[in-house]
Design a protein around this motif. Sequence first.
Motif, PDB file in Angstrom:
ATOM      1  N   VAL A  58       0.992  -1.010   0.070  1.00 49.35           N
ATOM      2  CA  VAL A  58       0.072   0.001   0.097  1.00 49.35           C
ATOM      3  C   VAL A  58       0.828   1.224   0.146  1.00 49.35           C
ATOM      4  O   VAL A  58       2.292   1.143   0.226  1.00 49.35           O
ATOM      5  CB  VAL A  58      -0.931   0.209   1.157  1.00 49.35           C
ATOM      6  N   ASP A  59       0.185   2.394  -0.370  1.00 49.18           N
ATOM      7  CA  ASP A  59       1.068   3.592  -0.067  1.00 49.18           C
ATOM      8  C   ASP A  59       1.260   4.007   1.289  1.00 49.18           C
ATOM      9  O   ASP A  59       0.400   3.710   2.128  1.00 49.18           O
ATOM     10  CB  ASP A  59       0.319   4.923  -1.168  1.00 49.18           C
ATOM     11  N   ALA A 212       0.880   4.568   6.962  1.00 49.18           N
ATOM     12  CA  ALA A 212       0.112   3.750   5.830  1.00 49.18           C
ATOM     13  C   ALA A 212      -1.316   3.299   6.440  1.00 49.18           C
ATOM     14  O   ALA A 212      -1.505   3.336   7.754  1.00 49.18           O
ATOM     15  CB  ALA A 212       0.875   2.491   5.564  1.00 49.18           C
ATOM     16  N   ARG A 213      -2.110   3.163   5.362  1.00 49.90           N
ATOM     17  CA  ARG A 213      -3.413   2.676   5.652  1.00 49.90           C
ATOM     18  C   ARG A 213      -4.052   1.496   5.311  1.00 49.90           C
ATOM     19  O   ARG A 213      -3.577   1.141   4.024  1.00 49.90           O
ATOM     20  CB  ARG A 213      -4.597   3.983   5.266  1.00 49.90           C
ATOM     21  N   LEU A 214      -4.615   0.678   6.137  1.00 50.45           N
ATOM     22  CA  LEU A 214      -5.031  -0.664   5.582  1.00 50.45           C
ATOM     23  C   LEU A 214      -6.559  -0.618   5.835  1.00 50.45           C
ATOM     24  O   LEU A 214      -6.955   0.111   7.006  1.00 50.45           O
ATOM     25  CB  LEU A 214      -4.487  -1.671   6.293  1.00 50.45           C
ATOM     26  N   ASP A 215      -7.358  -1.434   5.297  1.00 51.24           N
ATOM     27  CA  ASP A 215      -8.856  -1.445   5.736  1.00 51.24           C
ATOM     28  C   ASP A 215      -8.949  -2.905   6.405  1.00 51.24           C
ATOM     29  O   ASP A 215      -8.193  -3.280   6.689  1.00 51.24           O
ATOM     30  CB  ASP A 215      -9.424  -1.887   4.369  1.00 51.24           C
ATOM     31  N   GLN A 216      -9.933  -2.909   7.112  1.00 51.12           N
ATOM     32  CA  GLN A 216     -10.465  -3.868   8.236  1.00 51.12           C
ATOM     33  C   GLN A 216     -10.050  -5.280   7.631  1.00 51.12           C
ATOM     34  O   GLN A 216      -9.837  -6.154   8.597  1.00 51.12           O
ATOM     35  CB  GLN A 216     -11.778  -3.669   8.677  1.00 51.12           C
ATOM     36  N   ALA A 217     -10.306  -5.694   6.400  1.00 48.82           N
ATOM     37  CA  ALA A 217      -9.825  -6.950   6.049  1.00 48.82           C
ATOM     38  C   ALA A 217      -8.740  -7.399   6.126  1.00 48.82           C
ATOM     39  O   ALA A 217      -8.291  -8.730   6.192  1.00 48.82           O
ATOM     40  CB  ALA A 217     -10.573  -7.046   4.546  1.00 48.82           C
ATOM     41  N   PRO A 256     -11.671   6.639   5.295  1.00 52.39           N
ATOM     42  CA  PRO A 256     -12.735   5.883   5.680  1.00 52.39           C
ATOM     43  C   PRO A 256     -12.987   5.355   7.112  1.00 52.39           C
ATOM     44  O   PRO A 256     -11.800   4.976   7.557  1.00 52.39           O
ATOM     45  CB  PRO A 256     -12.864   4.852   4.464  1.00 52.39           C
ATOM     46  N   GLN A 257     -14.021   5.389   7.609  1.00 53.67           N
ATOM     47  CA  GLN A 257     -14.287   4.931   9.075  1.00 53.67           C
ATOM     48  C   GLN A 257     -13.736   3.395   9.315  1.00 53.67           C
ATOM     49  O   GLN A 257     -12.992   3.193  10.337  1.00 53.67           O
ATOM     50  CB  GLN A 257     -15.491   5.031   9.653  1.00 53.67           C
ATOM     51  N   ASN A 258     -13.755   2.399   8.242  1.00 53.91           N
ATOM     52  CA  ASN A 258     -13.242   1.208   8.215  1.00 53.91           C
ATOM     53  C   ASN A 258     -11.655   0.904   8.049  1.00 53.91           C
ATOM     54  O   ASN A 258     -11.239  -0.052   8.448  1.00 53.91           O
ATOM     55  CB  ASN A 258     -13.901   0.290   7.333  1.00 53.91           C
ATOM     56  N   ASP A 259     -10.930   2.161   7.554  1.00 50.11           N
ATOM     57  CA  ASP A 259      -9.608   2.059   7.551  1.00 50.11           C
ATOM     58  C   ASP A 259      -9.006   2.225   8.740  1.00 50.11           C
ATOM     59  O   ASP A 259      -9.406   2.898   9.882  1.00 50.11           O
ATOM     60  CB  ASP A 259      -9.041   3.033   6.411  1.00 50.11           C
ATOM     61  N   ILE A 260      -7.569   1.494   8.863  1.00 49.18           N
ATOM     62  CA  ILE A 260      -6.737   1.538  10.026  1.00 49.18           C
ATOM     63  C   ILE A 260      -5.525   1.937   9.786  1.00 49.18           C
ATOM     64  O   ILE A 260      -4.868   1.565   8.459  1.00 49.18           O
ATOM     65  CB  ILE A 260      -6.517   0.048  10.407  1.00 49.18           C
ATOM     66  N   THR A 261      -5.010   3.272  10.326  1.00 45.84           N
ATOM     67  CA  THR A 261      -3.816   3.887  10.126  1.00 45.84           C
ATOM     68  C   THR A 261      -2.803   3.175  11.167  1.00 45.84           C
ATOM     69  O   THR A 261      -3.031   3.271  12.455  1.00 45.84           O
ATOM     70  CB  THR A 261      -3.780   5.497  10.379  1.00 45.84           C
ATOM     71  N   VAL A 284       4.596   0.548   0.874  1.00 44.10           N
ATOM     72  CA  VAL A 284       4.741   0.093   1.866  1.00 44.10           C
ATOM     73  C   VAL A 284       4.412  -1.673   1.689  1.00 44.10           C
ATOM     74  O   VAL A 284       3.163  -1.569   1.194  1.00 44.10           O
ATOM     75  CB  VAL A 284       4.037   0.403   3.207  1.00 44.10           C
ATOM     76  N   LYS A 285       5.123  -2.549   2.028  1.00 43.68           N
ATOM     77  CA  LYS A 285       4.966  -3.900   1.749  1.00 43.68           C
ATOM     78  C   LYS A 285       4.993  -4.717   3.158  1.00 43.68           C
ATOM     79  O   LYS A 285       5.804  -4.683   3.800  1.00 43.68           O
ATOM     80  CB  LYS A 285       5.827  -4.676   0.822  1.00 43.68           C
ATOM     81  N   PHE A 286       3.709  -5.009   3.413  1.00 38.78           N
ATOM     82  CA  PHE A 286       3.425  -5.950   4.676  1.00 38.78           C
ATOM     83  C   PHE A 286       3.537  -7.152   4.574  1.00 38.78           C
ATOM     84  O   PHE A 286       3.173  -7.877   3.478  1.00 38.78           O
ATOM     85  CB  PHE A 286       2.029  -5.574   5.340  1.00 38.78           C
ATOM     86  N   VAL A 287       4.445  -7.898   4.928  1.00 34.68           N
ATOM     87  CA  VAL A 287       4.811  -9.441   5.050  1.00 34.68           C
ATOM     88  C   VAL A 287       3.900 -10.046   6.098  1.00 34.68           C
ATOM     89  O   VAL A 287       4.217 -10.136   7.400  1.00 34.68           O
ATOM     90  CB  VAL A 287       6.082  -9.681   5.106  1.00 34.68           C
ATOM     91  N   SER A 288       2.863 -10.862   5.698  1.00 36.81           N
ATOM     92  CA  SER A 288       2.034 -11.541   6.787  1.00 36.81           C
ATOM     93  C   SER A 288       2.568 -12.964   7.075  1.00 36.81           C
ATOM     94  O   SER A 288       2.442 -13.222   8.134  1.00 36.81           O
ATOM     95  CB  SER A 288       0.649 -11.602   6.406  1.00 36.81           C
TER      96      SER A 288
END
Length: 355
Positions: A58-59, A212-217, A256-261, A284-288
């Motif tokens: 993500v950006d 960075a911002r991620l959504d709830q999923a 958006p309210q569902n996004d997580i910073t 930004v590359k998140f490694v799960s």
Amino acid sequence: MKRRTGFLIGGAAVTAMASVAGALVYGGGGAGAKDGGSALPSATATIIRTDLVQSKTVDGRIDFARRRAVKSAVAGTVTVPAREGATVTRGQALYELDDKPVTLLYGPVPAFREMKVGDRGSDVLQLERNLVALGYGQGLYVDPRFDKATEAAVKRWQTSLNRTPTGRVGKGDVVFQPEQVAVVRADAALADQVGPDAAVLTVASTEPVVRARLDQADASLTTKGTRVVVTLPSGATQRGRVAGTVQPEGSEETTPQNDITVEIALDGGASAVSGEDAKATASVKFVSESRKGVLVVPVEAVVALRGADGGYGLQLVEGSTSRMVRVETGMTADGRIEVSGPRLEEGLKVGTATE
């Protein structure tokens, strides 16, 4: 040569494999290897050993950690506003109110009262520690009591600031923060009237982070310690880890309210972002999840085995013949799946589905 037909299912790879239209359902189903005769697949792939990584990119943008507002403890007029981008250390002015500097001192207890002779408390203790650190603690015994020695030290300090040496520290004269701060925004301009309910400036730690911002999923990626690889605006890459989540503010109010910073601490610290354009976008590359040095094949090479035992297999191609071997499947990423089994090794050829 026969075309491979059917479907794929299996474990963590259900979604990825089910999307492949050309995978085989093999009817042998018995334990161990099954003779595939001379029927060869119309396409093959090579088993390779490599690393598998599940990730999401993500950006993001460069920022500073732990933003917080600094409010004036008393009403007054801003005569020198805060300097955006400045780093303020112990003993320096954050801004001036009514032509008097409001000085940064270090400590966890906020400046909640005037301090004078006879007072006792943790605020007095941290004031004395700051006076010693600034070089005005001659003859001062550091304790929670504001005595004559404290008063004398305060007068020496006030004289150095060209202030009237009253020996008292008025409410609103100082701001306590845990450490040096970066001024990220001046909330009050020159000549603004401010009071206890108005932010004069916004400060943050001098420790750089990437937001960075991620959504709830993708909430699982926001766990503290999740590994991250950041490509900075210059193209340089830095490793880091998720430091925590923060409430969006300022220009992020439209989030958006569902996004997580999330805030990402960089392994390289402040030097990692030296010279970088803080207004430009970082990647930004998140490694799960990751698996090191595993055997992998294309997802469409794995087949579902029918019969009492079920499971999954690979069609090994050996010269002009092929045979089916049972395998265990693991992680999937980028169209490839981890496989393991006693008959598998790097370099073997396996059949794959074709469209």
